[in-house]
Enzyme design. Structure first.
Site, PDB file in Angstrom:
ATOM      1  N   TYR A  36       0.841  -1.197   0.000  1.00  0.00           N
ATOM      2  CA  TYR A  36       0.000   0.000   0.000  1.00  0.00           C
ATOM      3  C   TYR A  36       0.875   1.246   0.000  1.00  0.00           C
ATOM      4  CZ  TYR A  36      -3.856  -3.058   1.208  1.00  0.00           C
ATOM      5  OH  TYR A  36      -4.812  -4.045   1.192  1.00  0.00           O
ATOM      6  N   ASN A  59     -13.462  -0.294  -4.351  1.00  0.00           N
ATOM      7  CA  ASN A  59     -13.328  -0.684  -5.742  1.00  0.00           C
ATOM      8  C   ASN A  59     -13.632  -2.161  -5.972  1.00  0.00           C
ATOM      9  OD1 ASN A  59     -12.056   0.251  -8.450  1.00  0.00           O
ATOM     10  ND2 ASN A  59     -11.315  -1.779  -8.020  1.00  0.00           N
ATOM     11  N   CYS A  66      -6.739  -5.855  -7.075  1.00  0.00           N
ATOM     12  CA  CYS A  66      -6.446  -5.247  -5.782  1.00  0.00           C
ATOM     13  C   CYS A  66      -5.954  -6.278  -4.782  1.00  0.00           C
ATOM     14  CB  CYS A  66      -7.678  -4.530  -5.256  1.00  0.00           C
ATOM     15  SG  CYS A  66      -9.187  -5.473  -5.396  1.00  0.00           S
ATOM     16  N   HIS A  67      -6.078  -7.536  -5.094  1.00  0.00           N
ATOM     17  CA  HIS A  67      -5.592  -8.576  -4.171  1.00  0.00           C
ATOM     18  C   HIS A  67      -4.076  -8.661  -4.188  1.00  0.00           C
ATOM     19  CE1 HIS A  67      -5.991 -10.620  -8.076  1.00  0.00           C
ATOM     20  NE2 HIS A  67      -4.923 -11.280  -7.679  1.00  0.00           N
ATOM     21  N   GLU A  93      -1.137 -17.381  -8.027  1.00  0.00           N
ATOM     22  CA  GLU A  93      -0.288 -16.670  -8.990  1.00  0.00           C
ATOM     23  C   GLU A  93       1.183 -16.928  -8.739  1.00  0.00           C
ATOM     24  OE1 GLU A  93      -1.358 -12.634  -8.967  1.00  0.00           O
ATOM     25  OE2 GLU A  93      -3.359 -12.983  -9.748  1.00  0.00           O
TER      26      GLU A  93
END
Length: 96
Positions: A36, A59, A66-67, A93
């Site tokens: 962040y 959002n 955003c993860h 991922e």
DNA sequence: TGGTTGACCAACT
DNA sequence: AAGTTGGCCAACC
């Protein structure tokens, strides 16, 4: 000037802070994570990391991963779909 | 216009 | 390692 007026088309065009945050997060490649604080820094306000969280919480756009935004301490942080889901996505991922 | 809120951070216990 | 405290900043009443 003869060389490059290459603007990066994202950080350069100013909108609101939230708009830039979304653009930056949108560029995070798969398998990579950003804090962040880093996002806030790229958005132009290094100390506005809290606002970044607030904005991302509102959002729900799928185009914005955003993860992939986590805490500076290495913790995952919260997620609108559930923290568990966040971890699963990141592991999916290949994030360590 | 002014005060509250929050997907945080850093330092401390 | 996990909880508490103060600080910081944009967004939202």
């Amino acid at each position: 000037m003869i060389l490059t007026n290459r603007k990066k088309e994202s950080e350069n065009l100013v909108g609101s802070f939230s708009d830039r945050v979304r653009l930056i997060v949108r560029k995070i490649p798969r398998g990579k994570t950003l804090t962040y604080k880093e996002v806030a820094r790229r958005a132009g306000s290094p100390k506005a990391f809290r606002s970044v969280g607030t904005i991302l919480s509102k959002n729900y756009n799928k185009d914005i991963p955003c993860h992939r935004v986590i805490k500076s301490d290495g913790q995952l942080g919260n997620y609108n779909r559930g923290e568990k889901m966040k971890e699963q996505l990141l592991r999916s991922e290949g994030v360590v």
